[in-house]
Each structure stands twice: as C-alpha cells, then as structure tokens.
Enzyme design. Structure first.
Site, PDB file in Angstrom:
ATOM      1  N   HIS A  96      -3.050   6.231   4.567  1.00  0.00           N
ATOM      2  CA  HIS A  96      -2.456   5.259   4.441  1.00  0.00           C
ATOM      3  C   HIS A  96      -0.680   6.104   4.582  1.00  0.00           C
ATOM      4  CE1 HIS A  96      -0.952   0.844   5.179  1.00  0.00           C
ATOM      5  NE2 HIS A  96       0.050   1.736   5.586  1.00  0.00           N
ATOM      6  N   CYS A 134       0.611  -0.899   0.222  1.00  0.00           N
ATOM      7  CA  CYS A 134       0.085   0.113  -0.007  1.00  0.00           C
ATOM      8  C   CYS A 134       0.917   1.496   0.255  1.00  0.00           C
ATOM      9  CB  CYS A 134      -0.824  -0.397   1.452  1.00  0.00           C
ATOM     10  SG  CYS A 134      -2.091  -0.953   1.374  1.00  0.00           S
TER      11      CYS A 134
END
Ligand SMILES: *[C@@H]1O[C@H](CO)[C@@H](O)[C@H](O)[C@H]1NC(C)=O
Length: 581
Positions: A143, A82
C-alpha cells in the site's frame, strides 16, 4: 589477615568477575545483531486483544508474545489510516515530510495503478538493514505505491525500497476484493461512469439534431466515436466490481504478477507457507522479515475452520484467525531455534474502523476506552495501537511501559541494532526505543507528538515529565454523524477538512487521568490551559518550518487510475493468471 578472610576475598573476587562477565555478555547481546520479525495487523483495534484487556476474544498467541516481552500501552501510529501510517513506520518520519499525504481528501492510495507512492529518495529501515548484510523480506500488504511511468517500472515497489523479496498485495485487501461489498469507491465510480455515458448519449443526440436541421455539420465519425464511448462507459459501469477485482486485488511475487485476481480463500495459507520457508531458508543469516497481515481488514476473509468460532461474529473470527497465524509463525521461529536471536514486534497500522459495518453488524475493530477510530483525525482510538516487543534474554519479560512511543521509533531502533546509522541528511522523527524497553531509562524520548490528518494538524500531545501528565490538545475534530454516535457513518472515513469542527480555544484533555477524552478542560478552571496550548502551538510551528517543499503523493493527479500503469498477467483477451498453485 586470618586465613578464612583470604578465601572470602578470593570468592568475592571470583563472584565479581562472574557478575562482570554476565553484564558484559548482557551488553554484548544487545550489540549482537538480532534478526527482526515485524508483524503488522491491518485495522486491528487496541481493544481487540486479550493482553490489552479484552476478556471475550481469544488471542493466546499474541498474549504469549506480550508475556515474554514488553507491552506498550501508549504506542502511537503517525496517522489514523493505512498509507501514511505505513510510510511513517518504514521511514521513521512524519508523512508530511515524505509527501505521503494530500490536502484534498485523498487519505490513502486508491489504485494499484496510480502514480503516487513512497518517493525513491526516502530511506526505509529495510534499505539500511540490507546494506548491513541482512536478508530483507516482505510478505503481505504494501500500500505504498507501485509504478511511476509504465506498468513495470516499479519505482515504488517494495524491491525498490530495500526489500529483496516480496510476496503479497501491492495495494492491500479491500472490501472490493470479495465483489460483494458495496464499497464507496465502487459506488462512486459506477455513478460517474453512468453519468458520463448519459452525457455522451446527449452529445450524440445534439449532433444528430444539428445535422438534421443543418445547424451543425459534424463529421459522421465523430458521432460513431461518441456513441462507442457511451456504450463502453455504460458497459464499464455495469462491471465496475469485476474491473476493480482485476485492477487492485492481485498478488505479486517479486516483480511478477502471479495471481490475478486474488484467490481469497488460499491467501492465508500461502502467506504462512512463505513465512515458514523464509525463516527456514535464512536461519543461518541475519534477516528482517516484515509480515504485513491482510487481516483484519474487510472483507474479513476467514477460512472455514475459524468461521463462527468467536463470540464476536465474523470480525472476531478474523481476529482469532490472525492470532493463530501469529502462533504458527512464532512456532516456526522456535522450530528453527531462532527465538533467542530474534526481536519480534507486533502492532497494528492504526485503530479499528468504527464505520465499517453493514446494518447492525460491526465489521471493524474495538478500540477499548479510547474515543474514535480509524481515520478520525487525532482521536486516540484511531492512533493508539497495540505495541509489543519481544527479545528473550535482552528485553525483560512481562514488562509494561506506559510512556508515549511512536511506531516511527521502530526505524532508529532496528537500524541501530542492525549495525547501521540513522541518515543525517534528513529529519528522523522516531527515537531509539532500546533503553526504554530494557528499563535503562524511565522516560520516552518524545516530549511532543503531533497528530496530523493529511496535511492538517488535528491534535498534539505534550508529556509534562516533572508532573507526570500527558496533555492532549485538539485543534480540529471530525464531525460525527449522527451527532454523538462516535463515527462518521455514511462515509467510509471521516474527512480531515471541511466537515470538521475547528476549536478555538482548542479542546484540552489530560490523558493521564482521562484516557477516554471525555472531559475537556476549560480555560477558566484549568490553570495550565494556556501554557499547554501555547507550548504545543509553538512546537507545531517549529515543525512546520522544518518541512521542505515536496510533491503530495496522494493528491488527485497521482491518485487516479492510469490504464498504462496497470500491472497484469495473461494476454489479450484472456487476462488474469494463477501461478501460485
Ligand atoms: C472484545 O473485542 C470484540 C471484537 O472487536 C468487541 O466487540 C468486544 O466489545 C471486546 N470486549 C471487550 C471486553 O473489550
């Protein structure tokens, strides 16, 4: 000249003028600044969608998007996990340039209260579009970091990176958020706290023994302190799960924490409502809305209506629910009459996670014919993702493009369409996709693409245009456990260094005939072997020299939980809140 010929001439001229006008209009459209609706799934595999060949899962809405636009079959994430992949997407640069890497096993940001994140000097497309007068919003997962020095400096927050509006999770959905999944993070932390509390008890006993024998004269308060620390760590080790739920699983609306911990069952509806009101509110204004789904990451939060509906267990249910969300958002575009003015993009941040399973139940995605998955160095299954662009009237409907393209290409593409210019003081690795999407050129601008795992170059590809071949070389590959199973079961993600195989000579595949990377070509039977490997090594060395010295944002010191960076709502001792009612 006979009379009828004059008429003919006249008609032909008129036709020419019309065609010319139409052409000019066509060009105009591409230069008129469209809205951008960017949809990014989390952990979705390329084999999980109907339009990419899955015949048993139902994704009618994403399939509809592909039918109305251009579908890319060789669309690549810059990394197979990610944080670095998302950083590359937003900046158009390889993660090794922006410092969104580590060299010590930390592959993503671990805590909402870590100090690492997308550095302030980096320029996202959101920042440029905002300068060009766009309203920019992010709904969902970020994130890419939050704070540097205090719990509210928000140095890495979306609002410090060009977004004017944010509702979502600063970290992202994780198995830990449901409190039921035994995540690696939770288990490790539990063990460490327990060991530390035992070590403290041992130290306390030593002090007592020292006092009794008169060998060690430590003050009494030290003993009390050590015992208190032991008790605290022991208690914490028993409640690690709850602590993580508070520490990482919360919602922010712009700069405030508005729901801590997150209400799992309400978040899907909340995101949809936000998306719909954003579109309604900004329909008369150019906008860029980035919807970064919490689907289809574990714990696969799925509302009751979708549970048990698909043919593929909870994972399939979750994919089908995300597809339904895409449908709702596209309907909202239609309703606000924005469809023709909006460039829609759909992708996944990387491939499906093969390791994500409990017993025999697969909780991660399917990567079709491609080998490997999330986190697995340069294997195709971890980096080849769905990629769909739709802009009615400007991009041909139903077109399929097999050329290699990168998620980093979104940066220059939307920046140029939005009227901005690419920054000139830094290397941008993405390339403008518009000519390829419109069919004005048959080739992607990428001759080479490098596939890093943290800072280590695992693989690279070279498009040999004159021969129509796509070569891929692996210098390193993660070791699968058990051998041959195709995943690193037993750990959450494969490591980039250490438990890997270094290949000398490297593994070579011809992706144009072997997309599944099943038949490595040998130096003695493949005449091009040394040419290809030599070319890619040279390209990698060149890129290495173009890098500048930067901090590793994901390295250990930045990537640990720092209590003073922890965002929270509520007052002692009643932490937590829910302002999203
Ligand atoms: C479709 O997707 C599901 C869910 O990931 C997977 O289990 C299945 O194998 C896929 N089927 C095909 C034909 O690709």
């Amino acid at each position: 000249m006979p009379h009828y010929l004059y008429t003919w001439n006249y008609l032909a001229t008129l036709l020419g003028v019309f065609l010319g006008l139409k052409l000019v209009r066509g060009l105009d459209v591409s230069q008129s600044r469209p809205n951008f609706l960017l949809l990014l799934a989390d952990d979705l595999g390329i084999g999980d969608l109907g339009c990419y060949g899955n015949s048993t899962i139902r994704t009618p809405n994403i399939d509809r998007l592909a039918e109305g636009g251009v579908r890319l079959t060789q669309h690549l994430a810059a990394e197979a996990v990610c944080t670095p992949s998302r950083a590359a997407f937003l900046t158009g640069r390889y993660p090794i340039r922006t410092g969104m890497t580590s060299g010590n096993g930390h592959r993503v940001l671990q805590w909402a209260a870590g100090a690492g994140g997308l550095p302030a000097e980096e320029i996202t497309f959101a920042k440029i579009l905002k300068e060009q007068g766009y309203v920019t919003g992010l709904i969902g997962k970020w994130h890419l970091g939050l704070n540097c020095h205090s719990s509210s400096d928000h140095c890495h927050h979306p609002l410090s990176h060009g977004f004017q509006y944010f509702l979502g999770m600063p970290l992202g959905m994780m198995g830990d958020c449901s409190g039921t999944e035994p995540s690696e993070k939770r288990v490790t932390l539990q063990r460490r706290l327990y060991l530390c509390s035992q070590a403290s008890v041992l130290a306390a006993l030593t002090l007592v023994a020292g006092r009794l024998t008169g060998l060690l004269r430590a003050p009494r308060w030290l003993l009390v302190l050590i015992l208190a620390a032991a008790a605290t760590m022991f208690a914490a080790s028993r409640h690690v799960g709850d602590l993580i739920i508070y520490a990482d699983c919360f919602l922010m609306r712009n700069h405030s924490v508005t729901q801590q911990p997150l209400h799992l069952e309400r978040v899907t509806g909340l995101m949809l409502r936000e998306a719909e009101t954003f579109l309604q509110r900004n329909k008369h204004h150019p906008f860029m809305l980035f919807i970064s789904f919490l689907h289809v990451h574990v714990p696969l939060v799925t509302t009751a209506g979708f549970r048990g509906r698909s043919k593929h267990g909870l994972y399939g249910d979750n994919v089908e629910e995300m597809d339904w969300m895409v449908g709702r958002i596209l309907d909202a575009l239609d309703r606000e009459r924005l469809t023709d003015k909006t460039l829609v993009y759909f992708a996944s941040d990387h491939g499906g996670s093969l390791e994500s399973r409990v017993g025999h139940m697969q909780l991660g995605g399917w990567n079709g014919v491609y080998r490997g998955g999330k986190g697995m160095g340069g294997w195709e299954g971890g980096i080849r993702v769905p990629g769909i662009f739709r802009w009615p009237g400007v991009l041909p409907a139903g077109r399929v493009v097999d050329e290699p393209t990168s998620m980093m290409d979104v940066f220059p593409t939307v920046v140029l369409l939005g009227g901005g210019t690419e920054p000139r003081d830094r290397v941008i690795d993405g390339r403008n996709l518009l000519p390829l999407l419109r069919g004005e050129t048959p080739h992607s601008d990428h001759e080479f693409l490098l596939h890093y795992c943290e800072v280590f170059l695992h693989a690279a590809r070279w498009v040999q245009r004159d021969r129509g071949r796509v070569w891929k070389v692996h210098f390193m590959t993660p070791n699968f456990h058990p051998e041959g199973a195709g995943a690193c079961y037993g750990s959450a993600v494969c490591p980039c260094i250490g438990d890997v195989t270094e290949h000398d000579p490297p593994l070579l595949f011809d992706l144009s005939t072997d997309p599944g990377e099943t038949r490595p070509l040998k130096p003695d039977s493949e005449p091009e072997f040394h040419t290809v490997v030599g070319k890619l090594k040279q390209e990698a060395a060149q890129q290495w020299h173009s890098l500048s010295q930067i901090h590793q944002q994901l390295g250990s010191i930045y990537n640990i939980w720092r209590p003073w960076l922890q965002p929270y709502c509520g007052e002692f001792p009643n932490y937590g809140c829910d302002l999203e009612e």
